[in-house]
Design an enzyme around this catalytic site. Structure first.
Site, PDB file in Angstrom:
ATOM      1  N   GLU A 133      10.379   7.535 -16.800  1.00  0.00           N
ATOM      2  CA  GLU A 133       8.986   7.927 -17.074  1.00  0.00           C
ATOM      3  C   GLU A 133       8.560   7.510 -18.482  1.00  0.00           C
ATOM      4  O   GLU A 133       7.436   7.051 -18.703  1.00  0.00           O
ATOM      5  CB  GLU A 133       8.833   9.444 -16.922  1.00  0.00           C
ATOM      6  CG  GLU A 133       8.987   9.903 -15.475  1.00  0.00           C
ATOM      7  CD  GLU A 133       9.170  11.409 -15.350  1.00  0.00           C
ATOM      8  OE1 GLU A 133       8.886  12.140 -16.326  1.00  0.00           O
ATOM      9  OE2 GLU A 133       9.598  11.856 -14.285  1.00  0.00           O
ATOM     10  N   HIS A 156       0.830  -1.223   0.000  1.00  0.00           N
ATOM     11  CA  HIS A 156       0.000   0.000   0.000  1.00  0.00           C
ATOM     12  C   HIS A 156       0.857   1.263   0.000  1.00  0.00           C
ATOM     13  O   HIS A 156       0.425   2.305   0.496  1.00  0.00           O
ATOM     14  CB  HIS A 156      -0.944   0.020   1.204  1.00  0.00           C
ATOM     15  CG  HIS A 156      -1.712  -1.252   1.396  1.00  0.00           C
ATOM     16  ND1 HIS A 156      -2.933  -1.471   0.797  1.00  0.00           N
ATOM     17  CD2 HIS A 156      -1.400  -2.389   2.067  1.00  0.00           C
ATOM     18  CE1 HIS A 156      -3.360  -2.690   1.132  1.00  0.00           C
ATOM     19  NE2 HIS A 156      -2.437  -3.265   1.879  1.00  0.00           N
ATOM     20  N   SER A 204      15.378  20.721 -16.846  1.00  0.00           N
ATOM     21  CA  SER A 204      14.154  21.456 -17.147  1.00  0.00           C
ATOM     22  C   SER A 204      14.507  22.703 -17.946  1.00  0.00           C
ATOM     23  O   SER A 204      15.560  23.297 -17.756  1.00  0.00           O
ATOM     24  CB  SER A 204      13.462  21.847 -15.840  1.00  0.00           C
ATOM     25  OG  SER A 204      12.603  22.955 -16.053  1.00  0.00           O
ATOM     26  N   LYS A 220      16.573  21.368 -11.805  1.00  0.00           N
ATOM     27  CA  LYS A 220      15.943  20.073 -11.993  1.00  0.00           C
ATOM     28  C   LYS A 220      16.842  18.994 -12.566  1.00  0.00           C
ATOM     29  O   LYS A 220      17.672  19.240 -13.431  1.00  0.00           O
ATOM     30  CB  LYS A 220      14.730  20.219 -12.915  1.00  0.00           C
ATOM     31  CG  LYS A 220      13.578  20.952 -12.275  1.00  0.00           C
ATOM     32  CD  LYS A 220      12.931  20.153 -11.157  1.00  0.00           C
ATOM     33  CE  LYS A 220      11.584  19.730 -11.523  1.00  0.00           C
ATOM     34  NZ  LYS A 220      11.069  18.558 -11.684  1.00  0.00           N
TER      35      LYS A 220
END
Ligand code: ARG
Length: 459
Positions: A294, A160, A281, A287
């Site tokens: 991803e 969980h 970024s 960043k």
């Protein structure tokens, strides 16, 4: 404007689709990657026609030589596949005819593009699948290399997304490797199922010519010919199966990448991806984003989509061949390409990643991850598990009330309040490493057991 190219089906139809409509129904841009499989199939077919006396020895020899010649010209770039041809089968037959005349015009005896394409895809897949399997193998080996260095690196295991029990990074990576080994075998299963040669099935009903299907199947490396001609050309369940196999691998990679993306967040900080496997970024100068993870995760959408495309394509398709089937290749090829590329990317990303074992160990401490172990201590002393679970749960509550973050913070007298079975020896069993080390059962997280799992997963 009409398309005036020679087509294999000229004769019956006087009028022709215009150029745009012709291009719409063509598949050359997708099936040109089958060129060498198409040539291999034609060589086997021509040789068999020769042996059966359907073609003369000279015609057979001329066809074989020219097919070899075409293959080498395509490899060298001397002959370029014509993107305005209808499909790869028409293109090759067209070249043979242009160069050999009647010999070229005789190669298609006893054959249809329907069995030809069914054959070509199978040959292509037989060639292609080992590469995907070795891509999986490479990922597994990289994961196991890392796992081998981290059989003692404690981290929390989650359910969980809540810290659950202590495990090690090595154990965690072995879990991923198990999934990938199954994926690898799934492709072998699929291969064995479609290892039958459809050549000779013709359009749907076989041929009245004395074709030797055993001979072509053997020459092309199949275990034998397919049993039923209509099934041979209508069947695409090998495509459903492989697209599903691809979707499963990609779903696994996607799940792993979800962990990687989480772990690379400031909140987790378990993994430090190499700069070369990160992007920045355009606006936020600080960043370092896990874009590769991803994107691999995102590509699971494609492979699942391709699988659904194929199921939808086949559902409700009347027997036997329908042009709808031409749509099978784009989806299937895209899945194979996607999985192969993602496996390479994932392997590289993992090989160059650094793991923050200090941070992982910190995350495994202080969250009562030893509660199950405390309960099992009491079970070993004879308490029914449900009572042991309750005692440990009440201890956790006591700790939280007292602002303590581990059961070991309680004195023996406090422990005994919930169960007289607690003794001094319990404290030695509640540290994260003691918890991990005690799970020496088969499949457990103890270092020696993980080393055994690694050894099993190596082959
Ligand atoms: N390009 C076609 C395909 O991929 C080849 C088979 C064509 N057969 C036919 N009857 N039109 O399915």
């Amino acid at each position: 404007m009409k398309n005036t190219k020679p087509v294999l089906w000229a004769g019956r139809l006087v009028d022709r689709p215009d150029a745009e409509a012709f291009a719409f129904q063509a598949s050359i841009n997708i099936d040109k990657r089958l060129v060498f499989d198409d040539i291999e199939g034609s060589r086997a077919h021509a040789a068999m026609l020769g042996k059966q006396g359907i073609l003369s020895a000279e015609t057979t020899a001329a066809l074989d030589a020219e097919l070899l010649n075409i293959a080498s010209e395509i490899k060298s770039g001397k002959l370029v596949i014509d993107d305005s041809a209808e499909d790869i089968h028409s293109f090759i037959e067209g070249i043979l005819t242009a160069r050999l005349g009647d010999a070229g015009r005789s190669v298609h005896a006893g054959r249809s593009r329907n069995d030809q394409v069914a054959l070509d895809i199978r040959l292509y897949l037989k060639r292609r699948i080992p590469g995907i399997q070795s891509g999986i193998d490479a990922v597994v080996n990289t994961l196991l290399d890392i796992a081998g260095r981290h059989t003692e690196s404690i981290m929390p295991g989650y359910t969980h997304l809540q810290r659950a029990q202590c495990v090690t990074l090595g154990f965690y990576l072995c879990a991923w490797a198990c999934a990938l080994r199954r994926d690898q075998r799934r492709f072998t299963d699929a291969l064995t199922r479609f290892d039958e040669c459809p050549l000779g099935a013709g359009a749907l009903a076989g041929s009245s010519l004395p074709l030797d299907r055993e001979a072509t199947a053997g020459a092309l490396g199949f275990s034998g010919p397919t049993l039923n001609a209509m099934d041979s050309i209508a069947d695409r369940d090998f495509a459903l199966e492989l697209a599903s196999d691809c979707a499963i691998v990609q779903t696994h990679l996607s799940r792993f990448c979800e962990d990687i993306a989480l772990w690379s967040s400031e909140e987790f900080k378990f993994i430090d991806l190499a700069e070369a496997w990160s992007t920045g970024s355009s606006i936020m100068p600080q960043k370092k984003n896990p874009d590769f993870a991803e994107l691999i995760r995102g590509k699971a959408g494609r492979t699942t989509g391709n699988m659904v495309t194929l199921f939808t394509l086949l559902k409700g398709l009347p027997y036997a061949y329908n042009k709808d089937l031409q749509e099978d290749k784009e989806a299937l090829f895209d899945s194979l390409d996607t999985v192969e590329m993602c496996l390479r990317m994932f392997r590289g990303m993992m090989a160059d990643a650094r793991f923050n074992t200090k941070r992982m160990a910190e995350a495994a401490a202080g969250g009562f991850l030893e509660a199950t172990d405390a309960a099992e201590y009491l079970v070993r002393k004879g308490l029914p598990f449900r009572s042991a679970h309750e005692a440990a749960a009440l201890l956790v509550r006591d700790c939280i009330t007292a602002g303590q973050n581990s059961i070991s913070c309680r004195s023996l007298a406090e422990l005994k309040k919930h169960s007289p079975l607690f003794e001094e020896d319990v404290y030695a069993l509640l540290s994260p490493s003691a918890c991990v080390n005690s799970r020496r059962l088969l499949g457990g997280a103890a270092p020696e057991e993980v080393r055994r799992q690694i050894a099993c997963l190596r082959n």
